[in-house]
Design an enzyme around this catalytic site. Structure first.
Site, PDB file in Angstrom:
ATOM      1  N   PRO A  41       0.655  -1.128   0.040  1.00  0.00           N
ATOM      2  CA  PRO A  41       0.013   0.019   0.078  1.00  0.00           C
ATOM      3  C   PRO A  41       0.739   1.103  -0.088  1.00  0.00           C
ATOM      4  O   PRO A  41       0.172   2.336  -0.212  1.00  0.00           O
ATOM      5  CB  PRO A  41      -0.851  -0.251   1.163  1.00  0.00           C
ATOM      6  CG  PRO A  41      -0.008  -0.964   2.005  1.00  0.00           C
ATOM      7  CD  PRO A  41       0.645  -2.067   1.015  1.00  0.00           C
ATOM      8  N   TYR A  54       3.079   8.959  -8.339  1.00  0.00           N
ATOM      9  CA  TYR A  54       1.789   9.230  -7.302  1.00  0.00           C
ATOM     10  C   TYR A  54       0.577   9.678  -7.573  1.00  0.00           C
ATOM     11  O   TYR A  54      -0.394   9.018  -7.369  1.00  0.00           O
ATOM     12  CB  TYR A  54       2.538  10.189  -5.912  1.00  0.00           C
ATOM     13  CG  TYR A  54       1.716   9.549  -4.803  1.00  0.00           C
ATOM     14  CD1 TYR A  54       2.158   8.824  -3.873  1.00  0.00           C
ATOM     15  CD2 TYR A  54       0.393  10.307  -4.592  1.00  0.00           C
ATOM     16  CE1 TYR A  54       1.544   8.546  -2.521  1.00  0.00           C
ATOM     17  CE2 TYR A  54      -0.358  10.182  -3.245  1.00  0.00           C
ATOM     18  CZ  TYR A  54       0.360   9.279  -2.348  1.00  0.00           C
ATOM     19  OH  TYR A  54      -0.351   9.304  -1.151  1.00  0.00           O
TER      20      TYR A  54
HETATM   21  P1  FAD Z   1     -11.563  -6.124  -3.139  1.00  0.00           P
HETATM   22  O1  FAD Z   1     -12.070  -4.794  -2.487  1.00  0.00           O
HETATM   23  O2  FAD Z   1     -10.984  -7.189  -2.508  1.00  0.00           O
HETATM   24  O3  FAD Z   1     -13.153  -6.676  -3.582  1.00  0.00           O
HETATM   25  C1  FAD Z   1     -13.357  -8.065  -3.881  1.00  0.00           C
HETATM   26  C2  FAD Z   1     -14.837  -8.489  -3.569  1.00  0.00           C
HETATM   27  O4  FAD Z   1     -14.950  -9.919  -3.973  1.00  0.00           O
HETATM   28  C3  FAD Z   1     -14.976  -8.513  -2.125  1.00  0.00           C
HETATM   29  O5  FAD Z   1     -16.219  -7.925  -1.611  1.00  0.00           O
HETATM   30  C4  FAD Z   1     -15.030  -9.753  -1.656  1.00  0.00           C
HETATM   31  O6  FAD Z   1     -15.957 -10.042  -0.598  1.00  0.00           O
HETATM   32  C5  FAD Z   1     -15.692 -10.572  -2.760  1.00  0.00           C
HETATM   33  N1  FAD Z   1     -15.160 -11.904  -3.059  1.00  0.00           N
HETATM   34  C6  FAD Z   1     -14.243 -12.752  -2.700  1.00  0.00           C
HETATM   35  N2  FAD Z   1     -14.332 -13.883  -3.207  1.00  0.00           N
HETATM   36  C7  FAD Z   1     -15.671 -14.191  -3.498  1.00  0.00           C
HETATM   37  C8  FAD Z   1     -16.498 -15.328  -3.783  1.00  0.00           C
HETATM   38  N3  FAD Z   1     -15.678 -16.515  -3.946  1.00  0.00           N
HETATM   39  N4  FAD Z   1     -17.481 -14.927  -4.340  1.00  0.00           N
HETATM   40  C9  FAD Z   1     -18.166 -13.871  -4.207  1.00  0.00           C
HETATM   41  N5  FAD Z   1     -17.510 -12.750  -3.918  1.00  0.00           N
HETATM   42  C10 FAD Z   1     -16.312 -12.893  -3.461  1.00  0.00           C
HETATM   43  N6  FAD Z   1      -5.334   1.218  -2.598  1.00  0.00           N
HETATM   44  C11 FAD Z   1      -5.258   2.449  -3.292  1.00  0.00           C
HETATM   45  O7  FAD Z   1      -5.430   2.647  -4.408  1.00  0.00           O
HETATM   46  N7  FAD Z   1      -5.017   3.434  -2.251  1.00  0.00           N
HETATM   47  C12 FAD Z   1      -4.565   3.302  -1.087  1.00  0.00           C
HETATM   48  O8  FAD Z   1      -4.377   4.436  -0.113  1.00  0.00           O
HETATM   49  C13 FAD Z   1      -4.750   1.964  -0.412  1.00  0.00           C
HETATM   50  N8  FAD Z   1      -4.410   1.761   0.858  1.00  0.00           N
HETATM   51  C14 FAD Z   1      -4.875   0.441   1.172  1.00  0.00           C
HETATM   52  C15 FAD Z   1      -4.682   0.367   2.635  1.00  0.00           C
HETATM   53  C16 FAD Z   1      -4.727  -1.065   3.014  1.00  0.00           C
HETATM   54  C17 FAD Z   1      -4.570  -1.289   4.625  1.00  0.00           C
HETATM   55  C18 FAD Z   1      -5.164  -1.997   2.537  1.00  0.00           C
HETATM   56  C19 FAD Z   1      -5.368  -3.503   2.971  1.00  0.00           C
HETATM   57  C20 FAD Z   1      -5.312  -1.726   0.777  1.00  0.00           C
HETATM   58  C21 FAD Z   1      -5.072  -0.466   0.370  1.00  0.00           C
HETATM   59  N9  FAD Z   1      -5.417  -0.337  -0.727  1.00  0.00           N
HETATM   60  C22 FAD Z   1      -5.341   0.835  -1.349  1.00  0.00           C
HETATM   61  C23 FAD Z   1      -5.851  -1.406  -1.704  1.00  0.00           C
HETATM   62  C24 FAD Z   1      -7.065  -1.368  -2.187  1.00  0.00           C
HETATM   63  O9  FAD Z   1      -8.132  -1.373  -0.742  1.00  0.00           O
HETATM   64  C25 FAD Z   1      -7.492  -2.809  -3.010  1.00  0.00           C
HETATM   65  O10 FAD Z   1      -6.790  -2.628  -4.033  1.00  0.00           O
HETATM   66  C26 FAD Z   1      -9.138  -2.490  -3.624  1.00  0.00           C
HETATM   67  O11 FAD Z   1      -9.744  -2.826  -2.631  1.00  0.00           O
HETATM   68  C27 FAD Z   1      -9.303  -3.452  -4.724  1.00  0.00           C
HETATM   69  O12 FAD Z   1     -10.309  -3.695  -5.161  1.00  0.00           O
HETATM   70  P2  FAD Z   1     -10.983  -5.036  -5.651  1.00  0.00           P
HETATM   71  O13 FAD Z   1     -12.414  -4.686  -6.171  1.00  0.00           O
HETATM   72  O14 FAD Z   1     -10.088  -5.522  -6.769  1.00  0.00           O
HETATM   73  O15 FAD Z   1     -11.003  -6.116  -4.671  1.00  0.00           O
HETATM   74  C1  PHB Z   2      -5.007   5.382   3.465  1.00  0.00           C
HETATM   75  O1  PHB Z   2      -5.437   4.508   3.862  1.00  0.00           O
HETATM   76  O2  PHB Z   2      -5.238   6.618   3.894  1.00  0.00           O
HETATM   77  C2  PHB Z   2      -3.616   5.500   2.814  1.00  0.00           C
HETATM   78  C3  PHB Z   2      -2.988   4.099   2.766  1.00  0.00           C
HETATM   79  C4  PHB Z   2      -1.802   3.855   1.910  1.00  0.00           C
HETATM   80  C5  PHB Z   2      -1.463   5.093   1.509  1.00  0.00           C
HETATM   81  C6  PHB Z   2      -1.702   6.300   1.605  1.00  0.00           C
HETATM   82  C7  PHB Z   2      -3.068   6.296   2.183  1.00  0.00           C
HETATM   83  O3  PHB Z   2      -0.006   5.049   0.643  1.00  0.00           O
END
Ligand code: FAD
Ligand code: PHB
Length: 390
Positions: free
Chosen positions: A292, A384
């Site tokens: 992250p 960024y």
């Molecule tokens: P997800 O959000 O994981 O969504 C996947 C969905 O699929 C979920 O709702 C899940 O329940 C569902 N699912 C899973 N398996 C199944 C199944 N078998 N059947 C049906 N449904 C299912 N990214 C940034 O761009 N900026 C940031 O500042 C940032 N900070 C972060 C901080 C932290 C602490 C973390 C953990 C992540 C951070 N990220 C950040 C990353 C970001 O949160 C993820 O990249 C983003 O959530 C990806 O979205 P997605 O829809 O691909 O996956």
């Molecule tokens: C946030 O959760 O606010 C966050 C996480 C990762 C970053 C920046 C912000 O690099």
């Protein structure tokens, strides 16, 4: 049951894909394993690139983000007892927007449901079938009953632990992975942010990040061991550690506040190639994970579904499959650049347990260079705020 595009996962990738396709007159059904409350409450990303903001506005879900999102024109890097600003606006002409993933998710779910979109929450045992043929299927159970959803295409938007990538034959997939010898312990706390902008701290005790969700809500992270036990981290210990890593006057100004959430996130870089198998498309965390530190995960998910929505729109409008065939390569070019940036930010800012004194010196030289050179700070800034989308 039948639809045009069956989507697995109601995270940002699945919801935004559904919304973008809806605006092009293409019907979708989303199958989500968790409840609506769970999905809307999951605290994760916070930083949106300019291109993501533009896409959300175009997708007609930007109203609340424009109203309460915080536009940030720079970040600070803290090391060697001093803070240094990277001025995004001056270096790139662009900015980022701080707007929680929880809020974005609520906006997207609200928009889909208001337009009559179908999201099946608490869909159990979702499985994907026949994506190497013309009529792929999704099977699932809901409330004890078995259902089959037949579709033209499947959007695999089910995150890193989902079922879509796992359903692809092993020999059709190449994966690239790096794990890091640390994790992030994050808290969401009811206290005003210590600064107007995010502060990324390199410190001998380990990395710390001072982020926010609103003028009264702080989001704070500290580097910890990957197997750290949360029970050993009462709030007071976290605040002490945050103050030690921030240092200076700001540490005294940092106000502790009640924590609303506390969790540990592992750090990983991961890419699966290709991102399409016949009529199954992987998008977002289902295909790739970044640590992250570069704030790229959510933004990459949005960039993937933008490319996918275009490809499917072209197919339904003209029958042409060119953009469908180009989907994986188009996404992976961006994915690898974001991987490089996220790895680089992570390496520059964290304390590696196995490092040598030589590595410490190099890390400080890198930070000194990045904050002292216009060329180097521009390289950080343009990554960024987000590389150009096309
Ligand atoms: P997800 O959000 O994981 O969504 C996947 C969905 O699929 C979920 O709702 C899940 O329940 C569902 N699912 C899973 N398996 C199944 C199944 N078998 N059947 C049906 N449904 C299912 N990214 C940034 O761009 N900026 C940031 O500042 C940032 N900070 C972060 C901080 C932290 C602490 C973390 C953990 C992540 C951070 N990220 C950040 C990353 C970001 O949160 C993820 O990249 C983003 O959530 C990806 O979205 P997605 O829809 O691909 O996956
Ligand atoms: C946030 O959760 O606010 C966050 C996480 C990762 C970053 C920046 C912000 O690099």
């Amino acid at each position: 049951m039948r639809t045009q595009v069956g989507i697995v996962g109601a995270g940002p990738a699945g919801l935004l894909l559904s919304q973008l396709l809806h605006l092009r007159g293409i019907e979708t059904v989303i199958l989500e394993r968790r409840s609506r409350e769970y999905v809307e409450g999951r605290i994760r990303a916070g930083v949106l690139e300019q291109g993501t903001v533009d896409l959300l506005n175009k997708a007609q879900v930007g109203e609340r983000m424009r109203r309460v999102g915080l536009v940030h024109e720079g970040i600070e890097l803290s090391f060697g007892g001093r803070r240094h600003r990277i001025d995004f606006r001056a270096l790139t002409g662009k900015a980022v927007t701080v707007y929680g993933q929880t809020e974005l998710t609520k906006d997207l779910i609200g928009a889909r449901l208001a337009a009559g979109g179908k999201i099946v929450f608490e869909a159990e045992d979702v499985s994907v079938h026949d994506f190497d043929r013309d009529r792929p299927k999704l099977r699932f159970r809901k409330g004890g009953r078995a259902h089959v959803l037949s579709c033209d295409f499947i959007g695999g938007c089910d995150g890193f632990h989902g079922v879509c990538r796992a359903s692809v034959p092993r020999d059709a997939l190449t994966t690239y992975e790096r794990t890091y010898p640390f994790a992030w312990l994050g808290i969401l706390a009811e206290t005003p942010p210590v600064s107007d902008e995010l502060i990324y701290c390199q410190h001998e005790r380990g990395f710390a990040l001072f982020s926010m969700r609103s003028p009264s809500l702080s989001r704070l992270y500290i580097q910890c061991a990957p197997d750290e036990n949360l029970d050993e981290w009462p709030d007071a210990r976290i605040w002490d550690e945050l103050r030690a890593r921030l240092g200076g006057d700001a540490a005294e100004a940092l106000q502790s506040g009640p924590s609303l959430e506390k969790s540990i996130a592992p750090m990983r870089s991961f890419v699966a190639e290709p991102m399409r198998f016949g009529r199954l498309f992987l998008a977002g965390d289902a295909a790739h994970i970044v640590p992250p530190t570069g704030a790229k995960g959510l933004n990459l998910a949005a960039a993937d579904v933008r490319v996918l929505a275009r490809a499917l729109t072209e197919f339904y409008a003209s029958g042409r499959t060119g953009l469908i065939e180009a989907y994986s390569d188009a996404c992976l070019r961006r994915v690898w650049k974001a991987q490089r940036f996220s790895w680089w930010m992570t390496s520059m800012l964290h304390r590696f347990p196995e490092r040598q004194p030589f590595d410490d010196r190099l890390q400080l030289a890198e930070l000194d260079y990045v904050t002292g050179s216009i060329a180097a700070s521009t390289a950080l800034a343009e990554n960024y705020v987000g590389l150009p989308l096309d």
